[in-house]
Write a protein that holds these residues in place. Structure first.
Motif, PDB file in Angstrom:
ATOM      1  N   PRO A   1       0.801  -1.230   0.000  1.00  0.00           N
ATOM      2  CA  PRO A   1       0.000   0.000   0.000  1.00  0.00           C
ATOM      3  C   PRO A   1       0.833   1.279   0.000  1.00  0.00           C
ATOM      4  CG  PRO A   1      -0.099  -1.074   2.150  1.00  0.00           C
ATOM      5  CD  PRO A   1       0.599  -2.020   1.237  1.00  0.00           C
ATOM      6  N   ARG A   2       2.100   1.191   0.402  1.00  0.00           N
ATOM      7  CA  ARG A   2       2.946   2.386   0.459  1.00  0.00           C
ATOM      8  C   ARG A   2       3.700   2.659  -0.845  1.00  0.00           C
ATOM      9  NH1 ARG A   2       2.166   0.671   5.407  1.00  0.00           N
ATOM     10  NH2 ARG A   2       2.283   2.068   7.206  1.00  0.00           N
ATOM     11  N   LEU A   3       4.024   1.616  -1.592  1.00  0.00           N
ATOM     12  CA  LEU A   3       4.916   1.785  -2.741  1.00  0.00           C
ATOM     13  C   LEU A   3       4.287   1.430  -4.077  1.00  0.00           C
ATOM     14  CD1 LEU A   3       8.174   0.279  -1.164  1.00  0.00           C
ATOM     15  CD2 LEU A   3       7.543   2.693  -1.382  1.00  0.00           C
ATOM     16  N   VAL A   4       3.088   0.847  -4.062  1.00  0.00           N
ATOM     17  CA  VAL A   4       2.435   0.457  -5.310  1.00  0.00           C
ATOM     18  C   VAL A   4       1.136   1.238  -5.457  1.00  0.00           C
ATOM     19  CG1 VAL A   4       1.429  -1.445  -6.627  1.00  0.00           C
ATOM     20  CG2 VAL A   4       3.419  -1.860  -5.157  1.00  0.00           C
ATOM     21  N   PRO A   5       0.985   2.017  -6.529  1.00  0.00           N
ATOM     22  CA  PRO A   5      -0.257   2.785  -6.702  1.00  0.00           C
ATOM     23  C   PRO A   5      -1.415   1.901  -7.137  1.00  0.00           C
ATOM     24  CG  PRO A   5       1.153   3.079  -8.606  1.00  0.00           C
ATOM     25  CD  PRO A   5       1.948   2.249  -7.623  1.00  0.00           C
ATOM     26  N   GLU A   6      -2.616   2.355  -6.884  1.00  0.00           N
ATOM     27  CA  GLU A   6      -3.808   1.639  -7.308  1.00  0.00           C
ATOM     28  C   GLU A   6      -4.164   2.033  -8.729  1.00  0.00           C
ATOM     29  OE1 GLU A   6      -5.750  -0.785  -7.774  1.00  0.00           O
ATOM     30  OE2 GLU A   6      -6.762  -0.838  -5.820  1.00  0.00           O
ATOM     31  N   SER A   7      -4.659   1.070  -9.486  1.00  0.00           N
ATOM     32  CA  SER A   7      -5.156   1.352 -10.834  1.00  0.00           C
ATOM     33  C   SER A   7      -6.476   2.113 -10.752  1.00  0.00           C
ATOM     34  CB  SER A   7      -5.377   0.033 -11.574  1.00  0.00           C
ATOM     35  OG  SER A   7      -6.124   0.246 -12.746  1.00  0.00           O
ATOM     36  N   ARG A   8      -6.664   3.025 -11.692  1.00  0.00           N
ATOM     37  CA  ARG A   8      -7.933   3.762 -11.750  1.00  0.00           C
ATOM     38  C   ARG A   8      -8.920   3.147 -12.731  1.00  0.00           C
ATOM     39  NH1 ARG A   8      -6.076   9.548 -13.207  1.00  0.00           N
ATOM     40  NH2 ARG A   8      -4.257   8.448 -14.008  1.00  0.00           N
ATOM     41  N   VAL A   9      -8.571   1.996 -13.316  1.00  0.00           N
ATOM     42  CA  VAL A   9      -9.469   1.312 -14.247  1.00  0.00           C
ATOM     43  C   VAL A   9     -10.480   0.500 -13.458  1.00  0.00           C
ATOM     44  CG1 VAL A   9      -9.624  -0.407 -16.084  1.00  0.00           C
ATOM     45  CG2 VAL A   9      -7.703   1.186 -16.035  1.00  0.00           C
ATOM     46  N   ARG A  10     -11.752   0.686 -13.756  1.00  0.00           N
ATOM     47  CA  ARG A  10     -12.821  -0.095 -13.129  1.00  0.00           C
ATOM     48  C   ARG A  10     -13.816  -0.518 -14.202  1.00  0.00           C
ATOM     49  NH1 ARG A  10      -9.760   0.806  -9.530  1.00  0.00           N
ATOM     50  NH2 ARG A  10     -10.204   1.328  -7.355  1.00  0.00           N
ATOM     51  N   THR A  11     -14.361  -1.703 -14.062  1.00  0.00           N
ATOM     52  CA  THR A  11     -15.365  -2.155 -15.013  1.00  0.00           C
ATOM     53  C   THR A  11     -16.774  -1.835 -14.550  1.00  0.00           C
ATOM     54  OG1 THR A  11     -15.507  -4.319 -13.959  1.00  0.00           O
ATOM     55  CG2 THR A  11     -13.904  -4.082 -15.731  1.00  0.00           C
ATOM     56  N   GLY A  12     -16.967  -1.706 -13.245  1.00  0.00           N
ATOM     57  CA  GLY A  12     -18.323  -1.570 -12.741  1.00  0.00           C
ATOM     58  C   GLY A  12     -19.060  -2.891 -12.830  1.00  0.00           C
ATOM     59  N   GLY A  13     -20.374  -2.840 -12.801  1.00  0.00           N
ATOM     60  CA  GLY A  13     -21.174  -4.046 -12.894  1.00  0.00           C
ATOM     61  C   GLY A  13     -21.290  -4.764 -11.560  1.00  0.00           C
ATOM     62  N   ARG A  14     -21.818  -5.976 -11.599  1.00  0.00           N
ATOM     63  CA  ARG A  14     -21.974  -6.780 -10.392  1.00  0.00           C
ATOM     64  C   ARG A  14     -21.184  -8.063 -10.550  1.00  0.00           C
ATOM     65  NH1 ARG A  14     -25.320 -10.909 -11.585  1.00  0.00           N
ATOM     66  NH2 ARG A  14     -26.642 -10.726 -13.443  1.00  0.00           N
TER      67      ARG A  14
END
Length: 476
Positions: free
Chosen positions: A193-206
Motif C-alpha cells: 500500500p505504500r509503494l504500489v499505486p492503485e489502478s484507476r481502471v474499473r469495469t463496474g457491474g456486479r
C-alpha cells in the motif's frame, strides 16, 4: 453492451511514477512469494506420512489442494480486481498468504495443514493481478520489463523452492518454511500500500456469483481428473466421471456466461483468435516448461544403478537446478527488449524453440551433471522468454477493463499445462519400470518418452504462436 465492458476511468490511466522500479520490485516479490508456495512443499511429500500419520496418497494432497484452489480462485480474483481495484485484491491475496502460512506453521495435524494449503492456493491470482496492475500504472516504456519480471518470478520461485525446502527440511523443522513465507508476506503487507499505486481502471457491474461457482465446480472436477488419473486409473469410473462431469459443467457455464449481462469471463473477448490461440499455446508451453522442473530433479536423485541417474541428495539436486532461477531473471529483461523491438510474438516463438531444444536434449538422458545443468538452463531461458511475452500478447488483445480477468484465465492455462506434466509423467513412469536395489523405479525410456512429449508440446506451441493472428501492429 454489458456493464462489465464499461470503464469508469480516464482513457489514459497510466501513472508516471517517480520510482517505477520500486513498484515493479514490490509487485514481483509478491509473485515470487506465491511461486515459492507452489513448489517448496514438493520435498515434504515423502516425509509428511511419517510426520503427520497419513497415507502417501493423502500426503500428495498438500500439492493437489493448492493447485485446485489456485485454479478456481484465479479468474475470481481477476474479475474482482477489474471491478474493485487490482492493488486492493493483490493486498487481499498477500494477507491470505500471511494468514495461511501462519496456520500451516502451527498446524497440529494434517487436516489443518491441508486447509492452510488450500487457502494458500487462493492467493495464486497474485501473478495475473500483478501483471495487469503494471499495465495500468506504469509508464508505457516500463510495462514490458515489469510484466516480464513478474511473469518470470513464477519460474524463479518454482526453481528455488525445492532446494530451499530440501535444505531446511534436512537440517531443521519443516514448519520454518511456512514461518519464513509468513515473514515475507508480513513485509509485503506493509510495502504494497505504500509503494504500489492503485489502478484507476474499473469495469463496474456486479459480481457473477453463479458463474464463479459453476466455473469452480468445473475446474475442481477437471483438475481432480487430471491430477489423480494416474492414481485412480485413467479408465476408472472416478477419472472418466470426473472429466466427463467437468465437460458438462463447462458447457453449461459457457452458455450461462454468454447470456449474462455481467459475466465472470467475457467469452466473446476470450474467443477472439488472438486470445483463444494464445491461451492454447500457453497450455502447451506450460507443459513444456514444467517438464524440466518436474522431472530433472528425479533424474539427478535416481540411483546410479538405473543407468541414467546420478544418486544426488535432495539438497544437492536442488542446488544443481538453481541456475534455472538465475537465467530466468536475466532473460526476463532480454525478453522485454526483444518484445519492444520485434514484438512479443517473436519472443514467444524464440522461447518455444529453446524449449524444444531443451526438452529434446533431456530426452537423450544427459550423461553428466554438467550436461543436465546446461540442458536445464536452455529450457529455463526458453521459459523466461515465453512466459514473459505471453501476458503481453493477451494484454494487447483485450480492453484495459478486462486485463486482470484475461490474465487470470491465461494463468489458469499455465496451471492446466503444469497439471498435465505431472499426470503424463506419472502415467508413463507407472508403465515403464525396473527394479534397482529392491525398489521399482522408472526406466530411462520413461523419461525419454515424457521429454519427447514435452518437446512436441513446445513445437506445437511454437507453430500456434507463429500463426496466431495479431490483434493489431505486432509491438509490445
Amino acid at each position: 453492451m454489458s456493464t462489465a465492458s464499461v470503464a469508469v476511468a480516464h482513457p489514459d490511466v497510466r501513472t508516471d511514477l517517480d520510482r517505477p522500479a520500486v513498484a515493479i520490485g514490490v509487485v514481483s516479490c509478491c509473485g515470487l512469494l506465491v511461486a515459492l508456495l507452489q513448489t517448496m512443499v514438493v520435498p515434504l511429500v515423502p516425509v509428511v506420512p511419517a510426520l503427520l500419520a497419513v497415507s502417501p496418497s493423502s500426503a500428495s494432497w498438500i500439492i493437489t489442494a493448492t493447485l485446485v484452489a489456485g485454479a478456481v480462485s484465479a479468474p475470481v480474483l481477476g474479475r474482482l480486481g477489474d471491478m474493485y481495484g487490482k492493488r486492493r485484491m493483490l493486498l487481499v491475496s498477500v494477507w491470505l498468504v500471511l494468514a495461511s502460512s501462519v496456520l500451516a506453521a502451527l498446524a497440529p495435524n494434517f487436516a489443518v495443514l491441508l486447509v492452510a494449503r488450500a487457502l494458500q492456493g487462493v492467493s495464486f491470482g497474485v501473478i495475473a493481478l500483478g501483471m495487469s496492475l503494471m499495465r495500468d500504472v506504469l509508464p508505457a516504456g516500463r510495462v514490458g520489463s515489469g510484466v516480464g519480471l513478474m511473469s518470470s518470478s513464477l519460474g524463479v520461485g518454482g526453481a528455488a523452492g525445492p532446494p530451499l525446502a530440501g535444505l531446511v527440511a534436512e537440517h531443521a523443522s519443516w514448519r520454518l518454511l511456512f514461518a519464513a513465507v509468513a515473514a515475507g508476506a508480513l513485509a509485503l503487507v506493509v510495502l504494497v500500500p505504500r509503494l504500489v499505486p492503485e489502478s484507476r481502471v474499473r469495469t463496474g457491474g456486479r459480481f457473477d456469483t453463479v458463474g464463479a461457482l459453476a466455473l469452480g465446480v468445473a475446474l475442481v472436477l477437471l483438475l481432480l481428473g487430471i491430477s489423480k488419473g494416474g492414481e485412480w486409473g485413467w479408465a476408472s469410473t472416478a477419472t472418466l466421471g470426473s472429466l466427463g462431469a467437468a465437460a458438462v459443467v463447462l458447457v453449461l457455464w459457457g452458455r450461462y456466461e454468454l447470456r449474462s449481462g455481467s459475466p465472470l469471463v467475457d467469452l466473446r473477448v476470450s474467443a477472439r483468435p488472438a486470445v483463444l490461440w494464445t491461451n492454447v499455446a500457453t497450455v502447451l508451453l506450460g507443459f513444456a516448461i514444467f517438464a524440466t522442473l518436474v522431472m530433472a530433479t528425479q533424474i539427478l536423485q535416481a540411483p546410479v544403478g538405473t543407468g541414467y541417474g546420478f544418486g544426488l541428495s535432495m539438497t544437492d539436486a536442488g542446488l544443481v537446478m538453481l541456475p534455472l532461477g538465475g537465467s530466468m531473471v536475466v532473460f526476463s529483461s532480454v525478453s522485454a527488449r526483444i518484445s519492444r523491438s520485434r514484438g512479443p510474438r517473436t519472443t514467444v516463438v524464440l522461447g518455444a524453440a529453446l524449449l524444444v531444444l531443451g526438452n529434446a536434449g533431456f530426452a537423450t538422458l544427459p550423461g553428466s551433471v554438467w550436461l543436465v545443468m546446461v540442458t536445464a538452463t536452455v529450457s529455463a531461458t526458453g521459459a523466461a522468454l515465453a512466459y514473459s511475452a505471453l501476458p503481453l500478447l493477451i494484454m494487447r488483445a483485450v480492453p484495459e477493463t478486462e486485463t486482470a480477468a484475461a490474465n487470470s484465465m491465461n494463468t489458469l492455462m499455465r496451471q492446466l499445462g503444469t497439471s498435465m506434466v505431472a499426470a503424463v509423467a506419472a502415467a508413463v513412469a507407472a508403465s515403464l519400470t525396473m527394479e534397482v536395489d529392491g525398489h521399482l523405479v522408472p526406466t530411462g525410456a520413461a523419461f525419454t518418452v515424457s521429454y519427447l512429449a514435452a518437446a512436441g508440446a513446445a513445437l506445437a506451441g511454437l507453430v500456434i504462436a507463429a500463426l496466431t493472428p495479431a490483434p493489431g501492429a505486432d509491438r509490445a
